[in-house]
Design an enzyme around this catalytic site. Sequence first.
Site, PDB file in Angstrom:
ATOM      1  N   PRO A 105      -4.413  -4.174   3.034  1.00  0.00           N
ATOM      2  CG  PRO A 105      -4.587  -6.510   2.937  1.00  0.00           C
ATOM      3  CD  PRO A 105      -4.804  -5.259   2.122  1.00  0.00           C
TER       4      PRO A 105
ATOM      5  CD  GLN B 228      -5.440 -10.467   3.675  1.00  0.00           C
ATOM      6  OE1 GLN B 228      -4.438 -10.312   4.368  1.00  0.00           O
ATOM      7  NE2 GLN B 228      -5.568  -9.941   2.456  1.00  0.00           N
TER       8      GLN B 228
ATOM      9  CB  CYS C  25       1.784 -12.279   3.366  1.00  0.00           C
ATOM     10  SG  CYS C  25       2.931 -11.756   4.667  1.00  0.00           S
TER      11      CYS C  25
ATOM     12  CG  ASN D 151      -1.694  -3.833  -4.361  1.00  0.00           C
ATOM     13  OD1 ASN D 151      -1.082  -4.741  -3.825  1.00  0.00           O
ATOM     14  ND2 ASN D 151      -1.708  -2.620  -3.854  1.00  0.00           N
TER      15      ASN D 151
ATOM     16  CD  GLU E  84       6.747   1.266  -6.691  1.00  0.00           C
ATOM     17  OE1 GLU E  84       7.552   2.185  -6.458  1.00  0.00           O
ATOM     18  OE2 GLU E  84       6.580   0.289  -5.929  1.00  0.00           O
TER      19      GLU E  84
ATOM     20  NE  ARG F  95       5.269  -0.134  -0.343  1.00  0.00           N
ATOM     21  CZ  ARG F  95       6.334  -0.039  -1.145  1.00  0.00           C
ATOM     22  NH1 ARG F  95       7.488   0.361  -0.644  1.00  0.00           N
ATOM     23  NH2 ARG F  95       6.240  -0.334  -2.420  1.00  0.00           N
TER      24      ARG F  95
END
Length: 322
Positions: free
Chosen positions: A7, A68, A98, A199, A201, A224
């Site tokens: 997300p 979420q 976040c 999660n 890189e 990304r």
Amino acid sequence: MRIALAPMEGLVDDVMRDVLTRMGGVDWCVTEFVRVTETLLPPKYYHRLAPELLNGAVTAVGTPVRLQLLGSDPTCLAENAARAAELGAPVIDLNFGCPAKCVNRHRGGAVLLTEPDLLHAIVSTVRAAVPSKIPVTAKMRLGYEDKSLAIECAQALAMGGAAELVVHARTKVEGYQPPAYWHWIALIKAAVACPVVANGEIWTVEDYLACRAESGCDDVMLGRGLVARPDLARQIKQHLAGQPVAPMHWHELVPVLQRFVGQVAGKVEGKHAPGRLKQWLSMLRQHYPEAGWLFERIRAVKAVPDIQAILAGLQVDEPLVC
């Protein structure tokens, strides 16, 4: 192994989820966070952020979509989680990752990683409020300012009833700057009983293999890296299946961009639609030189019909000259 689409606020909405899951390889998605403060939100708020709830909580190609929530009040989060479950959310995910200043300032996201007891209270209260058949999961970073509470926070979430943890291998302060500290995920994985998803890189198949070796996790969440390389999940699964990895070429991506613009134009105010394409192109040009060329060509274009005309007339073999 499983691959999830992360997300990402302001980037991965229902349109982007639709586009990326059509590429193949994604096993589930998570919505942008639903911000919970002091009220029980109306159904229309959920449907705005997660219109897939009106279609069995799946994307057009059938990829499940988890919902979420973000907040700090256990009772209010629990009430909203129960409502989300009533609306058809198959999984309730809780955001403790976040890094945005505006979110952290109002006690949401990664700042809660300074309060392990509160993490436990939130998860356990939400877990008690939703039907047992609906898993409650959580996404966390390695900490807020440092990693000193990483293990304690993960254990608090797991003991509170989290069925799965996604761990972004950086602190809030580290943001999105490389490297990601995948070895910390291995430490967390060894400290909790629930499944852990890595999660952070992962931009290439090689990055996935390195992350798996260092974290001990087969399952990953791509953010990304998947937006910048839309077929990355498919590439990873091709490699693991022993198949030739066939990266998507620019000419295959052009129709995807055309569909994307059409869908965005049907959802957001016209003056904002071109910006969404420019945002995506700015990420795509990491792997597609043609995306950088197209970005420059449409940089000053502000009208959707003009954007669509350029895309419709695009020749994929045009020389890359700005």
